[in-house]
Write a protein that holds these residues in place. Structure first.
Motif, PDB file in Angstrom:
ATOM      1  N   ALA A   1       0.834  -1.203   0.000  1.00 30.91           N
ATOM      2  CA  ALA A   1       0.000   0.000   0.000  1.00 30.91           C
ATOM      3  C   ALA A   1       0.869   1.253   0.000  1.00 30.91           C
ATOM      4  O   ALA A   1       0.617   2.203  -0.735  1.00 30.91           O
ATOM      5  N   GLN A   2       1.908   1.223   0.843  1.00 31.35           N
ATOM      6  CA  GLN A   2       2.814   2.369   0.892  1.00 31.35           C
ATOM      7  C   GLN A   2       3.483   2.593  -0.458  1.00 31.35           C
ATOM      8  O   GLN A   2       3.572   3.721  -0.950  1.00 31.35           O
ATOM      9  N   GLN A   3       3.951   1.489  -1.033  1.00 27.08           N
ATOM     10  CA  GLN A   3       4.649   1.587  -2.312  1.00 27.08           C
ATOM     11  C   GLN A   3       3.718   2.133  -3.388  1.00 27.08           C
ATOM     12  O   GLN A   3       4.100   2.994  -4.194  1.00 27.08           O
ATOM     13  N   THR A   4       2.484   1.647  -3.393  1.00 28.22           N
ATOM     14  CA  THR A   4       1.514   2.103  -4.396  1.00 28.22           C
ATOM     15  C   THR A   4       1.220   3.588  -4.229  1.00 28.22           C
ATOM     16  O   THR A   4       1.241   4.359  -5.193  1.00 28.22           O
ATOM     17  N   LEU A   5       0.936   3.994  -2.983  1.00 27.19           N
ATOM     18  CA  LEU A   5       0.631   5.401  -2.722  1.00 27.19           C
ATOM     19  C   LEU A   5       1.827   6.295  -3.059  1.00 27.19           C
ATOM     20  O   LEU A   5       1.674   7.357  -3.664  1.00 27.19           O
ATOM     21  N   TYR A   6       3.012   5.838  -2.661  1.00 25.22           N
ATOM     22  CA  TYR A   6       4.221   6.620  -2.935  1.00 25.22           C
ATOM     23  C   TYR A   6       4.423   6.786  -4.440  1.00 25.22           C
ATOM     24  O   TYR A   6       4.664   7.897  -4.923  1.00 25.22           O
ATOM     25  N   GLN A   7       4.293   5.697  -5.186  1.00 27.07           N
ATOM     26  CA  GLN A   7       4.518   5.757  -6.629  1.00 27.07           C
ATOM     27  C   GLN A   7       3.453   6.599  -7.325  1.00 27.07           C
ATOM     28  O   GLN A   7       3.755   7.357  -8.254  1.00 27.07           O
ATOM     29  N   GLU A   8       2.198   6.496  -6.838  1.00 26.04           N
ATOM     30  CA  GLU A   8       1.144   7.336  -7.418  1.00 26.04           C
ATOM     31  C   GLU A   8       1.438   8.813  -7.154  1.00 26.04           C
ATOM     32  O   GLU A   8       1.198   9.671  -8.006  1.00 26.04           O
ATOM     33  N   GLY A   9       1.964   9.088  -5.953  1.00 29.72           N
ATOM     34  CA  GLY A   9       2.352  10.460  -5.645  1.00 29.72           C
ATOM     35  C   GLY A   9       3.455  10.957  -6.560  1.00 29.72           C
ATOM     36  O   GLY A   9       3.407  12.082  -7.058  1.00 29.72           O
ATOM     37  N   VAL A  10       4.448  10.101  -6.804  1.00 23.55           N
ATOM     38  CA  VAL A  10       5.547  10.454  -7.707  1.00 23.55           C
ATOM     39  C   VAL A  10       5.018  10.710  -9.119  1.00 23.55           C
ATOM     40  O   VAL A  10       5.409  11.680  -9.785  1.00 23.55           O
ATOM     41  N   ASN A  11       4.100   9.847  -9.581  1.00 28.08           N
ATOM     42  CA  ASN A  11       3.532  10.002 -10.930  1.00 28.08           C
ATOM     43  C   ASN A  11       2.777  11.320 -11.056  1.00 28.08           C
ATOM     44  O   ASN A  11       2.885  12.027 -12.065  1.00 28.08           O
ATOM     45  N   LYS A  12       2.007  11.656 -10.006  1.00 29.86           N
ATOM     46  CA  LYS A  12       1.258  12.915 -10.035  1.00 29.86           C
ATOM     47  C   LYS A  12       2.205  14.106  -9.996  1.00 29.86           C
ATOM     48  O   LYS A  12       1.986  15.118 -10.661  1.00 29.86           O
ATOM     49  N   TYR A  13       3.264  13.976  -9.208  1.00 29.74           N
ATOM     50  CA  TYR A  13       4.274  15.040  -9.151  1.00 29.74           C
ATOM     51  C   TYR A  13       4.890  15.257 -10.530  1.00 29.74           C
ATOM     52  O   TYR A  13       5.008  16.392 -11.002  1.00 29.74           O
ATOM     53  N   ASP A  14       5.274  14.154 -11.188  1.00 30.66           N
ATOM     54  CA  ASP A  14       5.895  14.256 -12.516  1.00 30.66           C
ATOM     55  C   ASP A  14       4.938  14.877 -13.531  1.00 30.66           C
ATOM     56  O   ASP A  14       5.375  15.530 -14.488  1.00 30.66           O
ATOM     57  N   ALA A  15       3.632  14.669 -13.312  1.00 34.70           N
ATOM     58  CA  ALA A  15       2.625  15.217 -14.234  1.00 34.70           C
ATOM     59  C   ALA A  15       2.255  16.658 -13.876  1.00 34.70           C
ATOM     60  O   ALA A  15       1.436  17.272 -14.558  1.00 34.70           O
ATOM     61  N   GLY A  16       2.844  17.190 -12.791  1.00 31.88           N
ATOM     62  CA  GLY A  16       2.556  18.565 -12.399  1.00 31.88           C
ATOM     63  C   GLY A  16       1.366  18.716 -11.472  1.00 31.88           C
ATOM     64  O   GLY A  16       0.974  19.839 -11.142  1.00 31.88           O
ATOM     65  N   ASN A  17       0.790  17.607 -11.037  1.00 29.04           N
ATOM     66  CA  ASN A  17      -0.350  17.651 -10.109  1.00 29.04           C
ATOM     67  C   ASN A  17       0.197  17.587  -8.679  1.00 29.04           C
ATOM     68  O   ASN A  17       0.155  16.546  -8.026  1.00 29.04           O
ATOM     69  N   TYR A  18       0.694  18.718  -8.182  1.00 29.58           N
ATOM     70  CA  TYR A  18       1.387  18.722  -6.897  1.00 29.58           C
ATOM     71  C   TYR A  18       0.428  18.541  -5.714  1.00 29.58           C
ATOM     72  O   TYR A  18       0.781  17.897  -4.728  1.00 29.58           O
TER      73      TYR A  18
ATOM     74  N   ILE B   1       2.563   8.448   4.418  1.00 30.86           N
ATOM     75  CA  ILE B   1       3.174   8.779   5.708  1.00 30.86           C
ATOM     76  C   ILE B   1       2.295   8.302   6.867  1.00 30.86           C
ATOM     77  O   ILE B   1       2.799   7.866   7.905  1.00 30.86           O
ATOM     78  N   GLU B   2       0.964   8.367   6.687  1.00 25.13           N
ATOM     79  CA  GLU B   2       0.064   7.856   7.723  1.00 25.13           C
ATOM     80  C   GLU B   2       0.289   6.362   7.942  1.00 25.13           C
ATOM     81  O   GLU B   2       0.260   5.870   9.079  1.00 25.13           O
ATOM     82  N   LEU B   3       0.509   5.624   6.851  1.00 24.77           N
ATOM     83  CA  LEU B   3       0.753   4.188   6.967  1.00 24.77           C
ATOM     84  C   LEU B   3       2.124   3.906   7.577  1.00 24.77           C
ATOM     85  O   LEU B   3       2.307   2.910   8.275  1.00 24.77           O
ATOM     86  N   ASP B   4       3.082   4.778   7.296  1.00 26.38           N
ATOM     87  CA  ASP B   4       4.429   4.583   7.832  1.00 26.38           C
ATOM     88  C   ASP B   4       5.045   5.946   8.147  1.00 26.38           C
ATOM     89  O   ASP B   4       5.625   6.589   7.273  1.00 26.38           O
TER      90      ASP B   4
END
Length: 685
Positions: free
Chosen positions: A309-326, A337-340
């Motif tokens: 779950a952490q990995q998925t959320l983290y990677q989705e966050g990275v993808n959104k960051y790369d797309a400019g959706n900060y 961060i809530e999960l870990d």
């Protein structure tokens, strides 16, 4: 000379290619029995003697660079020699025994994901070296990637030396649009390699790749290459999509960036494999441990579930960051961060997103937390350094950049960031040293050259400044900032024609480059080209009607040829945008004075003084008005205040002007009759 020998040593065995732009031969070196090479004949596009001389110099330079390059990497085709014969140019290349990638990328037979990742990684590692030498391959395609027979490694061949000399292209199947249009970038190679990866994943021929380039998303303009039947790792697809973005500015800029993202995929897969092996070992403990296994399996599932779950959320966050959706990225990082709460990477990337949104306090806080969780994370110190710089805490920023450098002495960006912070503290020597170190680590780092050039200019080292800006332009001829900064330096050197040319080049590259229009307009105004100057100021206001400086400069220009009413209109427009613009009040006062409206002029100078009590010109100009109004004591007081401020500001000529006016008034001589030129045209913001 033996007609069968090239350069008196290479015997032609076979003609491999006979094209309009030259021939390719398989040859044998008669001085080295049994040694076979590839010889390419390059045909210049012009017979003009002057053009030929230039091309021959370019050829020698390119060939010498490629010769060094081949010696540095065993997976780059070596350039053995180069020569000229009968006004023809030739290069001698290593013969790579093996099969081209066209034998592996077969129509209708897609390669596995792991094969494609391996292919990308191998070629990207080569491109890192190639680009560090200032070389762009120009023609990456399956035919130019050879699987060497001796060790089965991929070798990059056929660098586009002919294309580099002639600015022509032949095969565009894998080329990006900017290369087709003659605007080549380093990441043009990354695009081409991304297209090779797509061909490998789909099993497409060159013709099919050409057809695929026309299949674009109507909204985004990006290539649509994934279909329902293609099951591909989502993370790999994201990487390839970023490699082949239509706009080169949205693409990966460096091969190292692509490699880093590919490594994340392979590391994740390795971790999953290790987890699978651990499970298998538990199962193999047998029935005797079934109770323990049952409890252990439940305990194992929960951490694994959270990790995924952490990995998925983290990677989705990275993808959104790369797309400019900060904002969206921050939400995902929050959940990770809530999960870990000890996820240092999530804090680090969330800090990056806050930085992009301008929330530098939160960016600093997140970077600090990342450092607390992982004190060896050089990137966290680097990120916090940038946040601190934006907050004006330059000394603290320098300390963080220094720590980042201690942890990673090869980080050119950390030196660059520290250089920027030192610039703010006017530590010009230290800043130059940092920018120079960044350049040494990353020879194509145009921003570092640019900033170093600006400091050289500030230190009146104008030759060195010009050299830095020349280098920026040489590395990236499409960098408008390089032309603009060189134009500023040319202008200071009173090289007005050269400055105009540089500003024009900057505008041609970036038609919305407001500062370039402004400075070019000022030069046109100085040399009396009134129409051209007006057109430049008007162009700015078409781009941004709220850019007040354009009104100020156009007003100064109008004042210069006697259009005082027009100047007043412009200064009034500037004041509508900023009611506290001291320059606009001061200059409008000058225009009112020229029209004989002493009352309005006096009001404007007084407003300028009320806003900024240290505005020397406003005191000086009001002194002129008071002299005309027979207010001798008021005029003397204003000139004294102006003289004191001019002296403090180091403006010696203006100080002497004010002192002269005081002497005239005190001796009851003829009064001052007009404002000085510096109080009019030269008052700019």
């Amino acid at each position: 000379m033996n007609s069968h020998l090239l350069n008196e040593r290479y015997r032609i065995i076979k003609v491999l290619n006979d094209g309009e732009k030259g021939k390719t031969y398989l040859v044998e070196d008669v001085n080295l029995a049994g040694s076979q090479f590839i010889v390419k004949q390059l045909c210049p596009p012009s017979n003009n003697p002057q053009n030929l001389t230039i091309l021959h110099h370019l050829f020698a330079s390119l060939a010498a660079t490629l010769e060094k390059l081949g010696q540095k990497h065993e997976k780059i085709q070596k350039l053995i020699a180069y020569f000229e014969e009968n006004q023809e140019l030739y290069i001698v290349q290593e013969l790579i025994a093996g099969n081209p990638l066209t034998d592996e990328i077969i129509q209708g037979q897609p390669l596995r994901e792991d094969q494609v990742i391996s292919l990308l990684s191998d070629i990207l590692e080569i491109l890192v070296i190639v680009h560090s030498y200032g070389v762009i391959h120009r023609d990456i395609k399956p035919a130019n990637i050879i699987r060497r027979e001796s060790d089965k490694k991929l070798v990059l061949v056929n660098f586009g030396i002919n294309e580099a000399m002639t600015n022509t292209i032949e095969n565009i199947e894998y080329m990006p649009i900017e290369q087709v249009n003659g605007n080549l970038k380093y990441n043009s190679d990354i695009y081409a390699l991304g297209m090779v990866a797509i061909a490998a994943l789909l099993g497409l021929s060159g013709t099919e790749i050409s057809n695929l380039r026309t299949q674009k998303n109507r909204l985004t303009g990006e290539i649509v290459w994934r279909n329902k039947n293609l099951k591909v790792n989502k993370k790999l697809a994201i990487i390839i999509n970023r490699m082949v973005r239509f706009d080169y500015r949205k693409r990966y800029q460096y091969a190292t960036e692509v490699l880093d993202d590919l490594k994340k995929i392979t590391n994740l897969e390795r971790n999953r494999e290790k987890q699978h092996q651990k499970k298998l070992l538990l199962v193999l403990t047998g029935v005797a441990g079934c109770i323990t296994l049952g409890v252990g399996a439940w305990q194992l599932r929960l951490p694994k579930f959270l990790t995924n779950a952490q990995q998925t959320l983290y990677q989705e966050g990275v993808n959104k960051y790369d797309a400019g959706n900060y904002e969206g990225a921050i939400e995902d990082f929050n959940q990770a961060i809530e999960l870990d709460p000890k996820n240092a990477l999530a804090y680090n990337r969330r800090g990056d997103a806050y930085y992009r949104l301008g929330d530098y306090e939160q960016a600093q806080a997140d970077s600090s937390q990342a450092i607390l969780l992982n004190p060896q994370d050089a990137n966290a110190y680097f990120d916090r350094g940038f946040a601190l710089s934006e907050l004006g805490k330059y000394k603290e920023a320098i300390a963080d950049y220094t720590q980042a450098i201690k942890l990673n002495s090869q980080d050119a960006y950390a030196y660059y960031g520290r250089g920027l912070a030192r610039t703010k503290l006017k530590d010009n020597k230290g800043a130059i040293e940092d920018f120079s170190k960044a350049i040494a680590l990353k020879p194509q780092y145009t921003e570092a050259y640019l900033q170093r050039g600006i400091i050289h200019r500030r230190l009146k080292q104008r030759l060195e400044a010009i050299q830095d800006f020349d280098t920026v332009i040489k590395i990236n001829p499409s960098d408008a900032k390089g032309y603009y900064q060189r134009g500023l330096t040319q202008s200071i050197n009173n090289q007005k024609d050269a400055a105009i040319k540089d500003y024009t080049d900057a505008i041609n590259i970036n038609p919305k480059y407001i500062e370039a229009y402004l400075n070019r307009g000022d030069i046109y105004s100085d040399i009396g080209d009134n129409l051209e100057a007006t057109e430049d100021y008007n162009a700015i206001l078409q781009i941004d009607p709220k850019f007040s400086a354009a009104y100020i400069h156009r007003g100064i220009h109008r004042f210069s040829f006697g259009d005082y009413k027009g100047a007043i209109e412009d200064y009034t427009e500037a004041l509508k945008l900023d009611s506290n613009d001291v320059v606009a009040y001061n200059n409008r006062g000058n225009a009112y004075l020229e029209l004989g409206n002493k009352k309005a002029a006096n009001q404007d100078y007084s407003r300028a003084i009320a806003i900024n009590s240290n505005n020397a010109l406003a005191y000086y100009n009001r002194g002129v008005i008071r002299t005309k109004q027979k207010n001798k004591q008021g005029a003397i007081a204003d000139f004294k205040k102006a003289a004191k401020l001019f002296q403090q500001q180091g403006e010696q000529d203006s100080y002497q002007d004010a002192q002269r006016e005081i002497a005239i008034l005190q001796n009851n001589s003829a009064p001052a009759t007009t404002t000085r030129p510096k109080s009019g045209k030269r008052e700019k913001n």
